[in-house]
Design an enzyme around this catalytic site. Structure first.
Site, PDB file in Angstrom:
ATOM      1  N   LYS A  22      83.628 113.347  47.800  1.00  0.00           N
ATOM      2  CA  LYS A  22      82.398 113.893  47.206  1.00  0.00           C
ATOM      3  C   LYS A  22      81.174 113.079  47.638  1.00  0.00           C
ATOM      4  CE  LYS A  22      81.128 112.552  42.975  1.00  0.00           C
ATOM      5  NZ  LYS A  22      79.777 112.050  42.692  1.00  0.00           N
ATOM      6  N   ASN A  23      81.287 111.759  47.532  1.00  0.00           N
ATOM      7  CA  ASN A  23      80.098 110.940  47.781  1.00  0.00           C
ATOM      8  C   ASN A  23      79.756 110.823  49.261  1.00  0.00           C
ATOM      9  OD1 ASN A  23      79.793 110.705  45.096  1.00  0.00           O
ATOM     10  ND2 ASN A  23      80.540 108.593  44.940  1.00  0.00           N
ATOM     11  N   ARG A  91      72.163 113.553  40.352  1.00  0.00           N
ATOM     12  CA  ARG A  91      71.321 112.482  40.891  1.00  0.00           C
ATOM     13  C   ARG A  91      71.366 112.412  42.411  1.00  0.00           C
ATOM     14  NH1 ARG A  91      68.661 108.698  38.680  1.00  0.00           N
ATOM     15  NH2 ARG A  91      69.059 107.649  40.639  1.00  0.00           N
ATOM     16  N   CYS A 115      70.861 108.559  33.719  1.00  0.00           N
ATOM     17  CA  CYS A 115      72.091 109.247  33.339  1.00  0.00           C
ATOM     18  C   CYS A 115      72.910 108.302  32.480  1.00  0.00           C
ATOM     19  CB  CYS A 115      72.856 109.734  34.557  1.00  0.00           C
ATOM     20  SG  CYS A 115      73.675 108.430  35.431  1.00  0.00           S
ATOM     21  N   ARG A 120      69.386 104.088  36.610  1.00  0.00           N
ATOM     22  CA  ARG A 120      69.419 104.634  37.963  1.00  0.00           C
ATOM     23  C   ARG A 120      68.032 104.928  38.553  1.00  0.00           C
ATOM     24  NH1 ARG A 120      74.633 108.307  38.782  1.00  0.00           N
ATOM     25  NH2 ARG A 120      74.425 107.448  40.852  1.00  0.00           N
ATOM     26  N   PRO A 121      67.239 103.869  38.736  1.00  0.00           N
ATOM     27  CA  PRO A 121      65.923 104.057  39.356  1.00  0.00           C
ATOM     28  C   PRO A 121      66.041 104.411  40.841  1.00  0.00           C
ATOM     29  CG  PRO A 121      66.411 101.720  39.108  1.00  0.00           C
ATOM     30  CD  PRO A 121      67.540 102.469  38.460  1.00  0.00           C
ATOM     31  N   ASP A 123      63.481 103.207  43.006  1.00  0.00           N
ATOM     32  CA  ASP A 123      62.438 102.380  43.615  1.00  0.00           C
ATOM     33  C   ASP A 123      62.792 101.955  45.040  1.00  0.00           C
ATOM     34  OD1 ASP A 123      64.460 100.940  42.125  1.00  0.00           O
ATOM     35  OD2 ASP A 123      63.372  99.103  42.562  1.00  0.00           O
ATOM     36  N   LEU A 124      64.069 101.673  45.296  1.00  0.00           N
ATOM     37  CA  LEU A 124      64.443 101.198  46.638  1.00  0.00           C
ATOM     38  C   LEU A 124      64.372 102.331  47.665  1.00  0.00           C
ATOM     39  CD1 LEU A 124      67.457  98.970  45.552  1.00  0.00           C
ATOM     40  CD2 LEU A 124      65.218  98.152  46.313  1.00  0.00           C
ATOM     41  N   ASP A 306      83.285 102.908  40.618  1.00  0.00           N
ATOM     42  CA  ASP A 306      83.826 104.246  40.337  1.00  0.00           C
ATOM     43  C   ASP A 306      85.314 104.223  39.988  1.00  0.00           C
ATOM     44  OD1 ASP A 306      81.331 105.281  40.772  1.00  0.00           O
ATOM     45  OD2 ASP A 306      81.732 105.965  42.814  1.00  0.00           O
ATOM     46  N   ARG A 398      83.092 118.040  38.433  1.00  0.00           N
ATOM     47  CA  ARG A 398      82.016 117.657  39.358  1.00  0.00           C
ATOM     48  C   ARG A 398      82.580 116.883  40.550  1.00  0.00           C
ATOM     49  NH1 ARG A 398      78.132 113.915  36.907  1.00  0.00           N
ATOM     50  NH2 ARG A 398      77.698 113.881  39.108  1.00  0.00           N
TER      51      ARG A 398
HETATM   52  N1  EPU Z   1      69.353 100.818  42.097  1.00  0.00           N
HETATM   53  C1  EPU Z   1      68.076 100.334  41.934  1.00  0.00           C
HETATM   54  N2  EPU Z   1      67.064 100.956  42.609  1.00  0.00           N
HETATM   55  C2  EPU Z   1      67.284 102.011  43.444  1.00  0.00           C
HETATM   56  C3  EPU Z   1      68.590 102.487  43.604  1.00  0.00           C
HETATM   57  C4  EPU Z   1      69.612 101.871  42.922  1.00  0.00           C
HETATM   58  O1  EPU Z   1      67.853  99.390  41.189  1.00  0.00           O
HETATM   59  O2  EPU Z   1      66.309 102.523  44.019  1.00  0.00           O
HETATM   60  C5  EPU Z   1      70.452 100.175  41.368  1.00  0.00           C
HETATM   61  C6  EPU Z   1      71.203 101.164  40.470  1.00  0.00           C
HETATM   62  O3  EPU Z   1      70.555 101.291  39.213  1.00  0.00           O
HETATM   63  C7  EPU Z   1      72.562 100.534  40.367  1.00  0.00           C
HETATM   64  C8  EPU Z   1      72.740  99.906  41.737  1.00  0.00           C
HETATM   65  O4  EPU Z   1      71.428  99.779  42.300  1.00  0.00           O
HETATM   66  O5  EPU Z   1      72.541  99.527  39.390  1.00  0.00           O
HETATM   67  C9  EPU Z   1      73.610 100.663  42.703  1.00  0.00           C
HETATM   68  O6  EPU Z   1      73.184 102.001  42.754  1.00  0.00           O
HETATM   69  P1  EPU Z   1      73.301 102.896  44.044  1.00  0.00           P
HETATM   70  O7  EPU Z   1      71.941 103.324  44.471  1.00  0.00           O
HETATM   71  O8  EPU Z   1      74.153 102.233  45.064  1.00  0.00           O
HETATM   72  O9  EPU Z   1      74.066 104.158  43.465  1.00  0.00           O
HETATM   73  P2  EPU Z   1      73.888 105.634  43.993  1.00  0.00           P
HETATM   74  O10 EPU Z   1      73.678 105.605  45.442  1.00  0.00           O
HETATM   75  O11 EPU Z   1      72.907 106.366  43.155  1.00  0.00           O
HETATM   76  C10 EPU Z   1      76.384 106.105  44.592  1.00  0.00           C
HETATM   77  C11 EPU Z   1      77.460 107.026  44.120  1.00  0.00           C
HETATM   78  C12 EPU Z   1      77.927 106.612  42.739  1.00  0.00           C
HETATM   79  C13 EPU Z   1      78.449 105.181  42.824  1.00  0.00           C
HETATM   80  C14 EPU Z   1      77.343 104.266  43.361  1.00  0.00           C
HETATM   81  C15 EPU Z   1      77.798 102.835  43.568  1.00  0.00           C
HETATM   82  C16 EPU Z   1      76.910 109.106  45.192  1.00  0.00           C
HETATM   83  C17 EPU Z   1      76.534 110.522  45.053  1.00  0.00           C
HETATM   84  N3  EPU Z   1      76.954 108.392  44.078  1.00  0.00           N
HETATM   85  O12 EPU Z   1      75.314 106.240  43.656  1.00  0.00           O
HETATM   86  O13 EPU Z   1      78.995 107.472  42.399  1.00  0.00           O
HETATM   87  O14 EPU Z   1      78.861 104.741  41.557  1.00  0.00           O
HETATM   88  O15 EPU Z   1      76.873 104.762  44.625  1.00  0.00           O
HETATM   89  O16 EPU Z   1      78.878 102.784  44.418  1.00  0.00           O
HETATM   90  O17 EPU Z   1      77.201 108.658  46.282  1.00  0.00           O
HETATM   91  C18 EPU Z   1      80.375 108.741  40.997  1.00  0.00           C
HETATM   92  O18 EPU Z   1      80.860 109.249  42.028  1.00  0.00           O
HETATM   93  O19 EPU Z   1      80.877 108.922  39.865  1.00  0.00           O
HETATM   94  C19 EPU Z   1      79.186 107.908  41.108  1.00  0.00           C
HETATM   95  C20 EPU Z   1      78.433 107.582  40.076  1.00  0.00           C
END
Ligand code: EPU
Length: 420
Positions: A22-23, A91, A115, A120-121, A123-124, A306, A398
């Protein structure tokens, strides 16, 4: 909303085919927006999140057609606006921002919001796109991004808890069409990022270093269509591996990528679970009495967040004390109170869950809160005596393809109760 009724206590036995990740597929689908030519993606799991991404792409003007495990996408014409009603549901939809900006030079995409697993900001993501020269403003819940020309730059994408997976994907996609070379430092190293880079390279991008913390993208004028097969879902594989150990059964994971599962398999071995590798198949069963292990979730190649909830269930069944520390998302312990309803003894101390394992679980009605928590609750129900009803299973749909059918084939007594 559907629920799952599980009569537990049956060891799961047999083979399960691992679906596409999925991811990985969600950003791959977003990447098709970078070209007006047709793209074909195979090994696509039939999931509500995937269908939902299809709807988002359709709303942007792309032609999207699912056929079995293949999706055909052509974004010949596009509009650069995605509204809140679409984005808030998932997201991952934020990763359309980079491709839209690169292709159309401007985009207006709703902020996804928080969520259940944390704030889940993004900003990056925005910092990375700004480093490529985009002018970004956030107004009334929307990101407005503009860049007549994106130009390569250097950007450090490490945040307060490390790299960002979708942030890396977003910046990498935008940079494929930027002038000059982009260097992402502290890039996410997840296999899903590598899969995306491989697809982008097949579309004509020039990306090197994906899978390491430094990714270089040399911009090109245009990308073309490509055909790609999604990597197997390492989280689904880990979930079934844990289900085998939790029910004291024996499951062969067919078509997994053991090299993507190192941290999980290492912990399973520490917990006295035997993992036998045969090419791309893995056979998982207990080696005797389970042993407690301490687990800390980390970005790849560490133990995946996960799989944290599912691993916690295994530890509730393991005599002794285990400490599970969540380092990626701040509030990813929603499953703890539901597991307590089945008789688990778990206390939360800051980012850690202290599990006093070994007491048998007994079935009860429980409520799924997010995707991975739902999977954990299903495993708990399979291992518990008596009947467990997991409510709100739309979360599980999902991200787990036909999970009830797959579990049934392994001998589970599981029924879906459809909402009437
Ligand atoms: N974060 C920031 N700023 C940003 C982005 C992220 O502070 O701009 C923080 C997040 O709040 C979190 C950390 O960085 O604390 C890691 O977040 P990341 O951005 O890596 O997560 P994501 O890319 O939104 C993906 C997966 C998630 C998985 C995470 C971590 C997808 C669609 N989602 O989310 O999957 O937990 O990476 O490996 O790829 C799931 O499948 O159930 C799921 C939540």
């Amino acid at each position: 909303m559907d629920s799952l009724l599980i009569k537990g206590g049956v060891p799961l036995e047999g083979e399960v085919h691992i679906s596409g990740a999925k991811n990985a597929v969600l950003p791959l689908m977003a990447a098709t927006l970078l070209t007006e030519e047709p793209c074909i993606i195979h090994h696509v799991p039939d999931l509500s999140d995937v269908r939902f991404m299809g709807q988002i792409l359709t709303s942007l003007g792309a032609d999207v057609r699912f056929d079995g495990g293949t999706v055909y996408i052509q974004a010949a014409k596009l509009k650069g606006m995605a509204d809140y009603d679409l984005i808030r549901k998932m997201r991952a939809s934020i990763c359309i921002l980079g491709p839209l900006l690169a292709r159309l030079h401007q985009a207006k995409v709703s902020l996804p919001g928080g969520c259940i697993i944390g704030s889940r900001p993004v900003d990056l993501h925005l910092k990375g796109l700004a480093a490529l020269g985009a002018k970004i403003t956030v107004k009334a819940g929307y990101v407005h991004a503009k860049a007549p020309r994106l130009s390569g730059g250097e950007v450090f994408l490490g945040g307060r808890v490390g790299p960002t997976v979708l942030g890396t994907a977003n910046v990498m996609m935008a940079a494929t069409l930027a002038d000059g070379v982009t260097v992402i430092e502290s890039a996410a190293c997840e296999p899903e990022v590598v899969d995306l880079a491989n697809f982008l390279n097949a579309m004509g991008a020039r990306i090197t270093g994906a899978g390491s913390p430094t990714v270089q993208i040399a911009g090109v004028k245009a990308l073309h269509g490509a055909e790609h097969e999604v990597i197997p879902d390492r989280i689904e594989a880990a979930t079934f591996a844990i289900a085998a150990a939790a029910t004291d059964g024996e499951i062969t994971l067919v078509g997994a990528r053991p090299d993507h599962l190192s941290a999980v398999l290492d912990k399973l071995r520490d917990a006295n679970v035997k993992v036998q590798r045969n090419g791309r198949n893995l056979t998982v069963k207990r080696g005797g009495e389970l042993r407690p292990v301490d687990i800390t979730t980390l970005p790849y190649s560490g133990f995946p967040t996960d799989v944290q909830a599912q691993a916690m269930v295994l530890m509730t069944l393991t005599p002794g004390l285990s400490i599970i520390t969540e380092r990626v998302f701040e509030s990813r312990f929603m499953h703890v109170s539901e597991l307590a309803r089945l008789g688990a003894e778990i206390s939360i101390e800051g980012p850690s869950a202290i599990v006093k394992g070994g007491r048998p679980l007994s079935g009860a009605p429980i409520m799924a809160s997010d995707l991975r928590a739902s999977a954990a609750l299903v495993i708990a129900g399979l291992a518990a005596s008596g009947t467990t009803v997991v409510n709100r299973v739309y979360h599980i749909d999902r991200g787990y393809e036909k999970i009830d059918a797959k579990l049934k084939k392994l001998g589970a007594r599981i029924e879906r109760i459809k909402e009437t």
